[in-house]
Design a protein around this motif. Structure first.
Motif, PDB file in Angstrom:
ATOM      1  N   LEU A   1      -2.455   6.133 -24.467  1.00 50.81           N
ATOM      2  CA  LEU A   1      -2.341   6.284 -25.921  1.00 50.81           C
ATOM      3  C   LEU A   1      -1.089   5.583 -26.438  1.00 50.81           C
ATOM      4  CD1 LEU A   1      -3.448   9.975 -26.389  1.00 50.81           C
ATOM      5  CD2 LEU A   1      -4.633   7.941 -27.210  1.00 50.81           C
ATOM      6  N   HIS A   2      -0.013   5.710 -25.700  1.00 52.40           N
ATOM      7  CA  HIS A   2       1.233   5.060 -26.097  1.00 52.40           C
ATOM      8  C   HIS A   2       1.059   3.544 -26.125  1.00 52.40           C
ATOM      9  CE1 HIS A   2       5.521   4.510 -26.597  1.00 52.40           C
ATOM     10  NE2 HIS A   2       5.524   3.681 -25.579  1.00 52.40           N
ATOM     11  N   SER A   3       0.416   2.990 -25.091  1.00 51.91           N
ATOM     12  CA  SER A   3       0.165   1.544 -25.044  1.00 51.91           C
ATOM     13  C   SER A   3      -0.735   1.104 -26.192  1.00 51.91           C
ATOM     14  CB  SER A   3      -0.478   1.163 -23.714  1.00 51.91           C
ATOM     15  OG  SER A   3       0.392   1.442 -22.665  1.00 51.91           O
ATOM     16  N   PHE A   4      -1.753   1.922 -26.481  1.00 55.07           N
ATOM     17  CA  PHE A   4      -2.667   1.607 -27.584  1.00 55.07           C
ATOM     18  C   PHE A   4      -1.913   1.558 -28.904  1.00 55.07           C
ATOM     19  CE2 PHE A   4      -5.360   3.148 -31.029  1.00 55.07           C
ATOM     20  CZ  PHE A   4      -6.372   2.199 -31.011  1.00 55.07           C
ATOM     21  N   ILE A   5      -1.044   2.527 -29.126  1.00 59.61           N
ATOM     22  CA  ILE A   5      -0.273   2.575 -30.380  1.00 59.61           C
ATOM     23  C   ILE A   5       0.655   1.371 -30.481  1.00 59.61           C
ATOM     24  CG2 ILE A   5       1.564   3.846 -31.569  1.00 59.61           C
ATOM     25  CD1 ILE A   5       0.169   6.410 -30.600  1.00 59.61           C
ATOM     26  N   LEU A   6       1.317   1.024 -29.393  1.00 64.24           N
ATOM     27  CA  LEU A   6       2.211  -0.139 -29.429  1.00 64.24           C
ATOM     28  C   LEU A   6       1.441  -1.417 -29.752  1.00 64.24           C
ATOM     29  CD1 LEU A   6       4.630   0.479 -26.430  1.00 64.24           C
ATOM     30  CD2 LEU A   6       5.106   0.697 -28.869  1.00 64.24           C
ATOM     31  N   ARG A   7       0.273  -1.590 -29.148  1.00 66.91           N
ATOM     32  CA  ARG A   7      -0.534  -2.777 -29.433  1.00 66.91           C
ATOM     33  C   ARG A   7      -0.998  -2.777 -30.882  1.00 66.91           C
ATOM     34  NH1 ARG A   7      -5.240  -3.433 -25.483  1.00 66.91           N
ATOM     35  NH2 ARG A   7      -5.535  -5.299 -26.734  1.00 66.91           N
TER      36      ARG A   7
END
Length: 117
Positions: A52-58
């Motif tokens: 989820l963190h990676s998705f938000i950053l992208r």
């Protein structure tokens, strides 16, 4: 050797601290890690937060997620499941209606037989 191990440990602890600061659910993740199921549960929970963190950053970087093939495939799968669920619901309703009609016919026949006798 110990220097490098310590360096990795510090970075991993920093990463976990950052994730705990971002995802409140990790703060309350109190799982006793004495059973395989508990370890898997904790790992899946942490991995989900990382994804989820990676998705938000992208997403925040302005990457157009709608052009992502993985995202489009997920949307396609969800749409197929929604259509399948709708079809199953219609079939269930039709079967329930047929069952109710057959019960009603049985009642009607019973009433007719009662009047004939």
């Amino acid at each position: 050797y110990n220097y490098y191990v310590l360096k990795v440990r510090i970075r991993s602890e920093y990463a976990m601290g950052y994730l705990k600061g971002t995802w409140q659910s990790l703060r309350g993740l109190h799982v006793c890690l004495d059973q395989e199921d508990h370890i898997q549960y904790a790992c899946i929970w942490i991995i989900a937060c990382i994804h989820l963190h990676s998705f938000i950053l992208r997403h925040q970087q302005g990457i157009n997620i709608s052009m992502d093939s993985f995202f489009r495939k997920g949307q396609q799968i969800m749409e197929e499941e929604r259509l399948r669920d709708t079809e199953l619901q219609e079939i269930r309703e039709q079967l329930a209606m047929e069952e109710e009609n057959s019960r009603q016919e049985g009642r009607d026949i019973g009433l007719m037989e009662g009047k004939i006798k």
